[in-house]
Design a protein around this motif. Sequence first.
Motif, PDB file in Angstrom:
ATOM      1  N   SER A 132       0.839  -1.187   0.000  1.00  0.00           N
ATOM      2  CA  SER A 132       0.000   0.000   0.000  1.00  0.00           C
ATOM      3  C   SER A 132       0.884   1.251   0.000  1.00  0.00           C
ATOM      4  CB  SER A 132      -0.886  -0.029   1.249  1.00  0.00           C
ATOM      5  OG  SER A 132      -1.722   1.087   1.252  1.00  0.00           O
ATOM      6  N   GLY A 133       0.550   2.197  -0.859  1.00  0.00           N
ATOM      7  CA  GLY A 133       1.304   3.444  -0.925  1.00  0.00           C
ATOM      8  C   GLY A 133       2.532   3.389  -1.816  1.00  0.00           C
ATOM      9  N   LYS A 167       1.102   2.181  -7.096  1.00  0.00           N
ATOM     10  CA  LYS A 167       0.427   1.391  -8.125  1.00  0.00           C
ATOM     11  C   LYS A 167      -0.697   2.172  -8.808  1.00  0.00           C
ATOM     12  CE  LYS A 167      -0.803  -1.731  -5.128  1.00  0.00           C
ATOM     13  NZ  LYS A 167      -0.297  -1.052  -3.900  1.00  0.00           N
ATOM     14  N   THR A 169      -1.150   5.369  -8.787  1.00  0.00           N
ATOM     15  CA  THR A 169      -0.566   6.528  -9.459  1.00  0.00           C
ATOM     16  C   THR A 169      -0.069   6.136 -10.852  1.00  0.00           C
ATOM     17  OG1 THR A 169       0.085   7.405  -7.310  1.00  0.00           O
ATOM     18  CG2 THR A 169       1.181   8.344  -9.249  1.00  0.00           C
TER      19      THR A 169
HETATM   20  N1  LIG Z   1      -3.339  13.262  -5.273  1.00  0.00           N
HETATM   21  C1  LIG Z   1      -2.368  13.007  -4.382  1.00  0.00           C
HETATM   22  N2  LIG Z   1      -1.809  13.988  -3.641  1.00  0.00           N
HETATM   23  C2  LIG Z   1      -0.825  13.742  -2.766  1.00  0.00           C
HETATM   24  N3  LIG Z   1      -0.306  12.524  -2.541  1.00  0.00           N
HETATM   25  C3  LIG Z   1      -0.806  11.503  -3.246  1.00  0.00           C
HETATM   26  C4  LIG Z   1      -1.858  11.678  -4.196  1.00  0.00           C
HETATM   27  N4  LIG Z   1      -2.147  10.478  -4.752  1.00  0.00           N
HETATM   28  C5  LIG Z   1      -1.327   9.600  -4.161  1.00  0.00           C
HETATM   29  N5  LIG Z   1      -0.514  10.208  -3.260  1.00  0.00           N
HETATM   30  C6  LIG Z   1       0.522   9.542  -2.444  1.00  0.00           C
HETATM   31  O1  LIG Z   1       1.319   8.781  -3.320  1.00  0.00           O
HETATM   32  C7  LIG Z   1       1.688   7.540  -2.726  1.00  0.00           C
HETATM   33  C8  LIG Z   1       1.283   6.418  -3.659  1.00  0.00           C
HETATM   34  O2  LIG Z   1      -0.135   6.362  -3.727  1.00  0.00           O
HETATM   35  P1  LIG Z   1      -0.905   5.283  -4.600  1.00  0.00           P
HETATM   36  O3  LIG Z   1      -2.337   5.568  -4.433  1.00  0.00           O
HETATM   37  O4  LIG Z   1      -0.348   5.279  -5.959  1.00  0.00           O
HETATM   38  O5  LIG Z   1      -0.494   3.943  -3.845  1.00  0.00           O
HETATM   39  P2  LIG Z   1      -0.995   2.451  -4.088  1.00  0.00           P
HETATM   40  O6  LIG Z   1       0.210   1.629  -4.361  1.00  0.00           O
HETATM   41  O7  LIG Z   1      -2.077   2.448  -5.111  1.00  0.00           O
HETATM   42  O8  LIG Z   1      -1.572   2.044  -2.655  1.00  0.00           O
HETATM   43  P3  LIG Z   1      -2.863   1.147  -2.267  1.00  0.00           P
HETATM   44  O9  LIG Z   1      -2.417  -0.293  -2.411  1.00  0.00           O
HETATM   45  O10 LIG Z   1      -3.109   1.502  -0.840  1.00  0.00           O
HETATM   46  O11 LIG Z   1      -3.994   1.513  -3.157  1.00  0.00           O
HETATM   47  C9  LIG Z   1       1.023   7.514  -1.364  1.00  0.00           C
HETATM   48  O12 LIG Z   1       1.965   7.861  -0.397  1.00  0.00           O
HETATM   49  C10 LIG Z   1      -0.065   8.543  -1.476  1.00  0.00           C
HETATM   50  O13 LIG Z   1      -0.306   9.128  -0.235  1.00  0.00           O
END
Ligand SMILES: Nc1ncnc2c1ncn2[C@@H]1O[C@H](COP(=O)(O)OP(=O)(O)OP(=O)(O)O)[C@@H](O)[C@H]1O
Length: 235
Positions: free
Chosen positions: A37-38, A41, A43
């Motif tokens: 998580s985070g 992915k 993004t």
């Molecule tokens: N719009 C935004 N503004 C600021 N920070 C963001 C934004 N979108 C994502 N982040 C940050 O970027 C990082 C990656 O987020 P992302 O949503 O891509 O993770 P993920 O791998 O999809 O996690 P999960 O498995 O929890 O869905 C995180 O630390 C998140 O807080």
Amino acid sequence: MTIRTENIAKHYGGIPVLKGINLNITEGEYVAIMGPSGSGKSTLLHLIGGIDRPTEGRVWLQNHDLSALTDDQLATVRRRQIGFIFQIYNLIPVINARENVAMPLIIDGVKRQDALKRATAVLNIVGLQDHAEAFPGKLSGGQQQRVAIARALVIEPSIILADEPTGALDTRTGDEIMALLRQTIHQTRCTILVVTHDPRIAARTDRIITIRDGEIVDDTPLKRNAHLSGSVLTG
Ligand SMILES: Nc1ncnc2c1ncn2[C@@H]1O[C@H](COP(=O)(O)OP(=O)(O)OP(=O)(O)O)[C@@H](O)[C@H]1O
Ligand SMILES: [Mg+2]
């Protein structure tokens, strides 16, 4: 459609979330994206799908450099080429299943009657012919996700981007949803990227890309790419 990312980075308020991602995905490939998580992915999916733009680097879909497109052009590519499926179904609650599925076509200027006709056909494919008139609130989670998949498929996308599509479903319903997506690859040349935490789902793809702290730490092709050679894969 092929997908290529060229050293893409994404910063939020100066904080790097993706750090130089280089990817080459071939047409018709079925790819799982895993990672904590985070790790970035969602993004990455948003940058590939043109929902958001990278801070650095470029995304190429086929031979189109997304950075060369205006926001309007990018919206058109999204609308016509890319089917998004999310963990939360994002259905419009005040219109029925058929109208939800028809919506991307109607937004793209297809005549309402034609759009509804095509929506009906896709609802048949996902097994919801008997629920076309139902409002989302009257459908189960699995049925709502089928509507969302139908909405993604109705445009006949070149790419499907699915972000934890089974995250809110029980195992059996999740398996059915993934079987439906696999069936889609058999029948089209659609390229599919699926973010998943489920190793069982990942094991059934062609390739698993693992992201950690905004970087690709593993990229493993699997042998089970039978759909590329046209044979039937049911597992
Ligand atoms: N719009 C935004 N503004 C600021 N920070 C963001 C934004 N979108 C994502 N982040 C940050 O970027 C990082 C990656 O987020 P992302 O949503 O891509 O993770 P993920 O791998 O999809 O996690 P999960 O498995 O929890 O869905 C995180 O630390 C998140 O807080
Ligand atoms: Mg995410």
